[in-house]
Design a protein around this motif. Structure first.
Motif, PDB file in Angstrom:
ATOM      1  N   PHE A 206     -21.122  34.104  13.881  1.00  0.00           N
ATOM      2  CA  PHE A 206     -21.390  33.178  14.444  1.00  0.00           C
ATOM      3  C   PHE A 206     -22.065  33.958  15.582  1.00  0.00           C
ATOM      4  O   PHE A 206     -21.630  34.684  16.627  1.00  0.00           O
ATOM      5  CB  PHE A 206     -20.406  32.314  15.468  1.00  0.00           C
ATOM      6  N   TYR A 291     -26.363  24.868  13.309  1.00  0.00           N
ATOM      7  CA  TYR A 291     -26.340  26.019  13.038  1.00  0.00           C
ATOM      8  C   TYR A 291     -27.361  26.474  12.004  1.00  0.00           C
ATOM      9  O   TYR A 291     -27.539  25.786  10.735  1.00  0.00           O
ATOM     10  CB  TYR A 291     -24.703  26.553  12.468  1.00  0.00           C
ATOM     11  N   ARG A 297     -26.365  35.693  10.143  1.00  0.00           N
ATOM     12  CA  ARG A 297     -25.571  35.205  11.282  1.00  0.00           C
ATOM     13  C   ARG A 297     -25.815  33.500  11.434  1.00  0.00           C
ATOM     14  O   ARG A 297     -26.962  33.114  11.066  1.00  0.00           O
ATOM     15  CB  ARG A 297     -25.663  35.684  12.637  1.00  0.00           C
ATOM     16  N   TRP A 298     -24.923  32.799  11.573  1.00  0.00           N
ATOM     17  CA  TRP A 298     -25.141  31.366  11.975  1.00  0.00           C
ATOM     18  C   TRP A 298     -25.373  31.308  13.686  1.00  0.00           C
ATOM     19  O   TRP A 298     -24.673  31.593  14.329  1.00  0.00           O
ATOM     20  CB  TRP A 298     -23.934  30.458  11.937  1.00  0.00           C
TER      21      TRP A 298
END
Length: 342
Positions: A206, A291, A297-298
């Motif tokens: 994240f 997201y 990556r989110w």
């Protein structure tokens, strides 16, 4: 002549191998069909039996038979017929399959069960992991990487797959009832460790959320909160250098609308001020968050859905309908004298 004979032998050998393989798969399918017939009445009891004892006894038998079935050769490729009562998700690359379902107690609490079959390079076959729901014992669950013995139990409704630099990233979207007052949804990356392919739930992918390993939304049992993988519009900001008269260079920021695939979800907050942390009062605020997968990556985007000014783009936009969870169990009615719950 020798080449002709050799080619003929090769063809015969291949045909024999294919025949044997087909015959073996036919036997496997027969076995799995028989196991399916044993599982179906147990599943019915898990959902409709009137007492905790009966539901959990049926579930214990279901777990035992399912575990035995998943250890059989070729079980990964058998299509189990459980309808909407059991979630079965398989990655497109056949790396793993995850099977999850809930048991609901008389007091309204949920406990989830499940299995993962994942491809093990070490074994040269699929290995089976039993999932143990420990969600009611966890502290800081959003920040913890978990293994099958310590699983943040839920019923997974969708599997999102993204590829970056040759590596596949898997993210699960799940739901579970918590108790009579609350429910939750989870956005949870999953990865597989080493040649044993042990599943690890929750990953540090994240962007700009250093400690996050999964997103947990817990809210009122009566609220409708969406979490789903969609293609929608998002504002994208670009920065460029522009030369002005006199040779001076300035930075300009421009925003344009772009259609992207994203995990779209409702923002939630307490309906009543001062009720922070009391999740039975949490509902959707009307704001959608998202997201978006960027470079492995989110990345979190605020106000992602339908925030566009271009009328042509707006024509394509349709608000997401609010729907009840696919795997939500219908509440059972009991004797009114017993304080009915499920």
């Amino acid at each position: 002549m020798k080449i002709l004979i050799y080619n003929t032998i090769q063809q015969i050998t291949l045909l024999v191998a294919l025949f044997c393989s087909t015959a073996m798969w036919g036997q496997d399918k027969l076995l799995f069909h028989q196991l399916q017939q044993e599982l179906n009445p147990l599943l019915e009891k898990i959902y409709s039996a009137p007492t905790d004892n009966e539901r959990y006894n049926a579930n214990e038998q279901f777990v035992d038979i399912m575990h035995e079935a998943l250890q059989q050769e070729n079980s990964f490729f058998y299509e189990w017929q459980f309808g909407k009562r059991v979630s079965v998700l398989t990655s497109t690359d056949k790396q793993f399959r995850i099977i999850t379902w809930p048991v609901v107690r008389d007091d309204g609490e949920y406990e989830c069960f499940g299995f993962i079959q994942s491809w093990s390079e070490k074994e040269g076959d699929y290995v089976v992991f039993t999932l143990h729901d420990k969600s009611d014992e966890m502290i800081s669950a959003e920040e913890t990487v978990l293994d099958p013995d310590n699983w943040y139990g839920c019923v997974y409704q969708d599997l999102v797959e993204q590829k970056f630099e040759g590596k596949m990233y898997y993210t699960l979207i799940g739901w579970t009832g918590v108790d009579a007052l609350t429910q939750r949804k989870v956005i949870e990356p999953i990865a597989f460790k080493g040649t044993n392919a042990q599943p690890l739930f929750g990953q540090s992918i994240f962007r700009r959320e250093k400690n996050r390993r999964r997103l947990i939304l817990q809210y009122s049992a009566t609220a409708m909160v969406n979490v789903r993988y969609e293609e929608q519009f998002v504002d994208v900001e670009t920065v460029k250098k522009v030369k002005k008269k006199g040779g001076r260079t300035v930075t300009q920021r421009e925003v344009h609308q772009e259609k992207m695939k994203m995990i779209l979800f409702d923002e939630i907050a307490p309906q009543i001020p001062g009720m922070e942390g009391l999740y039975q009062y949490y509902i959707q605020t009307g704001t959608e968050m998202a997201y978006i997968f960027v470079n492995g990556r989110w990345e979190l985007h605020n106000s992602a859905q339908g925030r566009v000014n271009n009328p042509k783009l707006n024509k394509e936009f349709e608000p997401l309908p609010k729907t009840a969870p696919t795997y939500k169990v219908t509440l059972r009615e009991t004797d009114p004298a017993n304080n009915p719950k499920k």
